[in-house]
Design a protein around this motif. Structure first.
Motif, PDB file in Angstrom:
ATOM      1  N   ALA A   1       0.793  -1.195  -0.047  1.00  0.00           N
ATOM      2  CA  ALA A   1       0.035  -0.111  -0.097  1.00  0.00           C
ATOM      3  C   ALA A   1       0.757   1.080  -0.014  1.00  0.00           C
ATOM      4  O   ALA A   1       1.883   1.377   0.706  1.00  0.00           O
ATOM      5  N   VAL A   2       0.433   2.317  -0.985  1.00  0.00           N
ATOM      6  CA  VAL A   2       1.319   3.345  -1.098  1.00  0.00           C
ATOM      7  C   VAL A   2       0.226   4.771  -0.905  1.00  0.00           C
ATOM      8  O   VAL A   2      -0.906   4.689  -1.533  1.00  0.00           O
ATOM      9  N   GLY A   3       0.747   5.790   0.126  1.00  0.00           N
ATOM     10  CA  GLY A   3      -0.348   6.629  -0.148  1.00  0.00           C
ATOM     11  C   GLY A   3      -0.040   7.782  -0.979  1.00  0.00           C
ATOM     12  O   GLY A   3       1.181   7.976  -1.110  1.00  0.00           O
ATOM     13  N   THR A   4      -0.710   8.258  -1.820  1.00  0.00           N
ATOM     14  CA  THR A   4      -0.753   9.463  -2.721  1.00  0.00           C
ATOM     15  C   THR A   4      -1.585  10.443  -2.471  1.00  0.00           C
ATOM     16  O   THR A   4      -2.443  10.521  -1.499  1.00  0.00           O
ATOM     17  N   ASP A   5      -1.252  11.455  -3.035  1.00  0.00           N
ATOM     18  CA  ASP A   5      -2.186  12.723  -3.070  1.00  0.00           C
ATOM     19  C   ASP A   5      -3.681  12.731  -3.243  1.00  0.00           C
ATOM     20  O   ASP A   5      -4.683  13.091  -2.813  1.00  0.00           O
ATOM     21  N   LYS A   6      -3.846  11.491  -4.346  1.00  0.00           N
ATOM     22  CA  LYS A   6      -5.061  11.214  -4.687  1.00  0.00           C
ATOM     23  C   LYS A   6      -5.712  10.164  -4.010  1.00  0.00           C
ATOM     24  O   LYS A   6      -6.983  10.107  -3.927  1.00  0.00           O
ATOM     25  N   GLY A   7      -5.157   9.586  -3.081  1.00  0.00           N
ATOM     26  CA  GLY A   7      -5.517   8.332  -2.208  1.00  0.00           C
ATOM     27  C   GLY A   7      -4.771   7.227  -2.187  1.00  0.00           C
ATOM     28  O   GLY A   7      -3.529   7.271  -2.710  1.00  0.00           O
ATOM     29  N   LEU A   8      -5.115   6.142  -1.575  1.00  0.00           N
ATOM     30  CA  LEU A   8      -4.338   4.833  -1.289  1.00  0.00           C
ATOM     31  C   LEU A   8      -4.292   4.131  -2.464  1.00  0.00           C
ATOM     32  O   LEU A   8      -5.532   3.606  -3.215  1.00  0.00           O
ATOM     33  N   VAL A   9      -3.292   3.633  -3.330  1.00  0.00           N
ATOM     34  CA  VAL A   9      -3.150   2.805  -4.080  1.00  0.00           C
ATOM     35  C   VAL A   9      -2.273   1.501  -3.649  1.00  0.00           C
ATOM     36  O   VAL A   9      -1.503   1.692  -2.905  1.00  0.00           O
TER      37      VAL A   9
ATOM     38  N   SER B   1      15.518 -11.627  -4.409  1.00  0.00           N
ATOM     39  CA  SER B   1      16.121 -11.188  -3.335  1.00  0.00           C
ATOM     40  C   SER B   1      15.746 -10.244  -2.612  1.00  0.00           C
ATOM     41  O   SER B   1      14.829  -9.191  -2.960  1.00  0.00           O
ATOM     42  N   LEU B   2      16.304  -9.741  -1.397  1.00  0.00           N
ATOM     43  CA  LEU B   2      15.866  -8.649  -0.610  1.00  0.00           C
ATOM     44  C   LEU B   2      16.312  -7.414  -1.309  1.00  0.00           C
ATOM     45  O   LEU B   2      15.410  -6.366  -1.520  1.00  0.00           O
ATOM     46  N   ALA B   3      17.380  -7.361  -2.240  1.00  0.00           N
ATOM     47  CA  ALA B   3      17.633  -6.376  -2.957  1.00  0.00           C
ATOM     48  C   ALA B   3      16.800  -6.156  -4.093  1.00  0.00           C
ATOM     49  O   ALA B   3      16.236  -4.745  -4.311  1.00  0.00           O
ATOM     50  N   GLN B   4      16.325  -7.127  -4.852  1.00  0.00           N
ATOM     51  CA  GLN B   4      15.450  -6.866  -5.954  1.00  0.00           C
ATOM     52  C   GLN B   4      14.081  -6.516  -5.502  1.00  0.00           C
ATOM     53  O   GLN B   4      13.343  -5.496  -6.130  1.00  0.00           O
ATOM     54  N   ILE B   5      13.672  -6.923  -4.211  1.00  0.00           N
ATOM     55  CA  ILE B   5      12.450  -6.534  -3.662  1.00  0.00           C
ATOM     56  C   ILE B   5      12.342  -4.939  -3.105  1.00  0.00           C
ATOM     57  O   ILE B   5      11.358  -4.215  -3.592  1.00  0.00           O
ATOM     58  N   GLU B   6      13.603  -4.412  -2.859  1.00  0.00           N
ATOM     59  CA  GLU B   6      13.674  -3.141  -2.313  1.00  0.00           C
ATOM     60  C   GLU B   6      13.593  -2.258  -3.924  1.00  0.00           C
ATOM     61  O   GLU B   6      12.872  -1.085  -3.560  1.00  0.00           O
ATOM     62  N   LYS B   7      14.156  -2.800  -4.720  1.00  0.00           N
ATOM     63  CA  LYS B   7      14.289  -1.905  -6.114  1.00  0.00           C
ATOM     64  C   LYS B   7      12.710  -1.869  -6.346  1.00  0.00           C
ATOM     65  O   LYS B   7      12.494  -0.871  -7.204  1.00  0.00           O
ATOM     66  N   ASP B   8      12.064  -2.763  -6.521  1.00  0.00           N
ATOM     67  CA  ASP B   8      10.701  -2.954  -7.014  1.00  0.00           C
ATOM     68  C   ASP B   8       9.801  -2.133  -6.246  1.00  0.00           C
ATOM     69  O   ASP B   8       9.117  -1.299  -6.877  1.00  0.00           O
ATOM     70  N   ILE B   9       9.836  -2.012  -4.945  1.00  0.00           N
ATOM     71  CA  ILE B   9       9.275  -1.172  -4.015  1.00  0.00           C
ATOM     72  C   ILE B   9       9.424   0.351  -3.988  1.00  0.00           C
ATOM     73  O   ILE B   9       8.499   0.958  -4.407  1.00  0.00           O
ATOM     74  N   ILE B  10      10.703   0.750  -4.253  1.00  0.00           N
ATOM     75  CA  ILE B  10      11.042   1.927  -4.637  1.00  0.00           C
ATOM     76  C   ILE B  10      10.501   2.398  -6.064  1.00  0.00           C
ATOM     77  O   ILE B  10      10.022   3.595  -5.979  1.00  0.00           O
ATOM     78  N   ASP B  11      10.487   1.766  -7.057  1.00  0.00           N
ATOM     79  CA  ASP B  11       9.972   2.086  -8.440  1.00  0.00           C
ATOM     80  C   ASP B  11       8.734   2.116  -8.400  1.00  0.00           C
ATOM     81  O   ASP B  11       8.205   3.174  -8.977  1.00  0.00           O
ATOM     82  N   LEU B  12       7.899   1.189  -7.811  1.00  0.00           N
ATOM     83  CA  LEU B  12       6.600   1.168  -7.722  1.00  0.00           C
ATOM     84  C   LEU B  12       6.050   2.657  -7.060  1.00  0.00           C
ATOM     85  O   LEU B  12       4.925   3.389  -7.368  1.00  0.00           O
ATOM     86  N   GLY B  13       6.865   2.653  -5.849  1.00  0.00           N
ATOM     87  CA  GLY B  13       6.148   3.871  -4.905  1.00  0.00           C
ATOM     88  C   GLY B  13       6.292   5.256  -5.564  1.00  0.00           C
ATOM     89  O   GLY B  13       5.618   6.075  -5.735  1.00  0.00           O
ATOM     90  N   LYS B  14       7.586   5.382  -6.333  1.00  0.00           N
ATOM     91  CA  LYS B  14       7.723   6.470  -7.350  1.00  0.00           C
ATOM     92  C   LYS B  14       6.693   6.778  -8.315  1.00  0.00           C
ATOM     93  O   LYS B  14       6.069   7.864  -8.565  1.00  0.00           O
ATOM     94  N   ARG B  15       6.583   5.691  -8.998  1.00  0.00           N
ATOM     95  CA  ARG B  15       5.570   5.674 -10.047  1.00  0.00           C
ATOM     96  C   ARG B  15       4.040   5.896  -9.449  1.00  0.00           C
ATOM     97  O   ARG B  15       3.129   6.683 -10.278  1.00  0.00           O
ATOM     98  N   ALA B  16       3.907   5.623  -8.411  1.00  0.00           N
ATOM     99  CA  ALA B  16       2.499   5.501  -7.550  1.00  0.00           C
ATOM    100  C   ALA B  16       2.494   7.229  -7.371  1.00  0.00           C
ATOM    101  O   ALA B  16       1.188   7.874  -7.641  1.00  0.00           O
ATOM    102  N   ARG B  17       3.310   7.825  -6.917  1.00  0.00           N
ATOM    103  CA  ARG B  17       3.304   9.280  -6.519  1.00  0.00           C
ATOM    104  C   ARG B  17       3.338  10.230  -7.724  1.00  0.00           C
ATOM    105  O   ARG B  17       2.447  11.141  -7.675  1.00  0.00           O
TER     106      ARG B  17
END
Length: 516
Positions: A383-391, A402-418
């Protein structure tokens, strides 16, 4: 010759009432011209011409009840009689088109094929969106793939690109209009280029003048205009005052469903009708009214649906975060240097949940009717909070990453969500969800299920608290964990066991590394 048939009308809708035909037998029509409007208990659906041709026959008359796939009429090719559409509806549009064709002949702006700009497919289960503000106007020159406008759906914002380079000939929808996939929203003269400023201005004014009468006809001009034919029939048969019924149809029109609901609630009785407010309440001096976005409406609806459909229950535990915090401190520099991202907490939680889901498969399953679907893939929604609501974008195949790949995916998805750049596919298909209220300071909460999933884990703020350890009081960084689950499929024992597995993996992260 092709049949005009009743299209799909939406989930659980099997029939509709035929409204007034916009044209008569023998009239010529252009592709995407509105032929007739069908009214269901839920929505009004416009039936459009699938190609240029002539309406050779009308099989379903106004007021008739028709089912999905039923024949409404026939559309043939060939010359049509020079007659006017019924009630002059659509006349302004056709005259405008004719004047454009004759007025543009031989001119630079009239050269080239007239191309339709259509609403793209907006994703699985997305059947409509709301038109945003146009980025162009009539007369503007556009390049291929240039953004024309943005459509807001209940999940994401979708940009509509220009299908060809050319000049904007006509804009068919306005900001705030509801649109459907495949609907024509603009017409572009391929290869054309805009003329002088004065020419563009006069052309815009002419088009605006042509469109005004047609738009005016869409607006209700009285109690009769505000009601669909079938709603008027229900009103006549039941002595219902439609002026006291709030319409949910297009442009505020009263539909058959509105009329039936009014009857069920006793709206035909004057006393009850008058006691029920027919308009939004008046605002106070320091209040303002803002329409909910489609995303916010969908969030509200789905959360309520989850509460209504699932036997939702929450179990709690707490985890000592000392080990993870110590491990992160020891390896952070080396981890960041090698992988280019920092080692956060979320990757540990994702891996801990995957391990627990593998042990307790019911939490990773869903109910489908009287069946249970067990999923052997682990796609975790974060779950990522944005100005328009929760996505809730989805990290795929977490069991193989791996832990590293999961961190990269989360960062990428969070940025695109915002940034509002998530696609429909980015947010579909999660088997389990993690929500981190701790980033906002939440100490404890009960997350709501993201249907049709059967489990969601709530993370919270890390808070130092005195804990009894081996007979001594120690200060430890503790986090409350909350697992909300669907009790129809997950038993209490399974839910508690799942949360204990997560706790064990977090307090001893070496278990995740050694896969034990």
């Amino acid at each position: 010759m092709s049949d005009i048939t009743v299209p799909q009308l939406g989930e659980s809708v099997s029939e509709a009432t035929v409204g007034e035909w916009q044209i008569s037998e023998g009239d010529a029509v252009k592709k995407d011209d509105i032929l007739v409007e069908l009214e269901t208990d839920k929505v009004s659906v416009e039936v459009r011409a699938e190609a240029d041709g002539t309406l050779t026959s009308i099989a379903a008359k106004e007021g008739e009840t028709v089912e999905i796939g039923a024949k409404l009429g026939e559309l043939g090719s060939g010359e049509a009689k020079a007659s006017q559409p019924k009630g002059d509806k659509g006349n302004d549009k056709k005259e405008a088109s004719a004047s454009k064709a004759s007025g543009d002949e031989g001119g630079a702006s009239g050269s080239g094929e007239l191309i339709d700009a259509k609403v793209p497919v907006m994703g699985e289960s997305v059947s409509e969106g709301t038109a945003g503000e146009w980025a162009v106007k009539v007369g503007d020159t556009v390049e291929k793939d240039q953004t024309l406008l943005e459509i807001e759906t209940d999940k994401v914002a979708v940009e509509v690109p220009s299908p060809e380079a050319g000049e904007i000939e006509e804009l068919l929808v306005s900001e705030g209009d509801s649109v459907e996939p495949g609907q024509v929203i603009a017409k572009i003269r391929a290869g054309a280029s805009g003329g002088s400023a004065s020419k563009s201005k006069s052309k815009d004014e002419a088009k605006s003048a042509d469109k005004e009468p047609a738009r005016a006809k869409l607006k209700p001009s009285g109690d009769d205009a505000k009601a669909m034919p079938s709603a008027q029939r229900v009103a006549r048969e039941n002595d219902l005052d439609l002026s006291k019924v709030e319409g949910s149809g297009k442009d505020g029109r009263v539909t058959k469903g509105d009329a039936l609901k009014a009857l069920e609630s006793g709206a035909s009785a004057p006393a009850k009708s008058e006691s029920k407010p027919s308009a939004p309440r008046e605002l106070g001096e320091r209040e303002e009214r803002v329409k909910m976005t489609r995303l916010r409406q969908t969030i509200a609806r789905r959360l309520k649906e989850a509460q209504n459909s699932a036997a939702m229950l929450t179990t709690y535990n707490e985890a000592d975060m000392s080990a993870i915090m110590s491990l992160r401190k020891q390896v952070q520099d080396d981890f960041t240097s090698k992988h280019g991202v920092k080692l956060g907490f979320m990757s540990f939680f994702v891996k801990a949940c995957v391990t627990a889901l593998q042990d307790i498969p019911a939490v990773n399953a869903e109910i489908d009717g009287t069946d249970i679907i067990y999923k052997n893939h682990y796609d975790v929604g974060v779950a990522v909070g944005t100005d328009k609501g929760l996505v809730v974008p989805v990290v795929r195949d977490c069991d193989t990453k791996s832990l590293a790949q999961i961190e990269k995916d989360i960062i990428d998805l969070g940025k695109r969500a915002r940034d509002g750049k998530l696609s429909i596919d980015d947010m579909q298909g999660a088997t389990f969800t993690i929500s981190n209220g701790g980033v906002y300071g939440s100490l404890m909460s009960s997350p709501i299920l993201n249907a049709p999933q059967s489990g969601i884990l709530g993370m919270h703020k890390i808070q130092e608290r005195p804990m009894a350890i081996n007979g001594e009081v120690k200060i430890r960084p503790m986090m409350y964990l909350a697992l909300s689950y669907d009790h129809r499929i997950v038993d209490g024992k399974e839910a508690v066991t799942f949360l204990v597995r997560v706790k064990e993996s977090l307090e001893k992260p070496e278990r995740l590394i050694l896969d034990i």
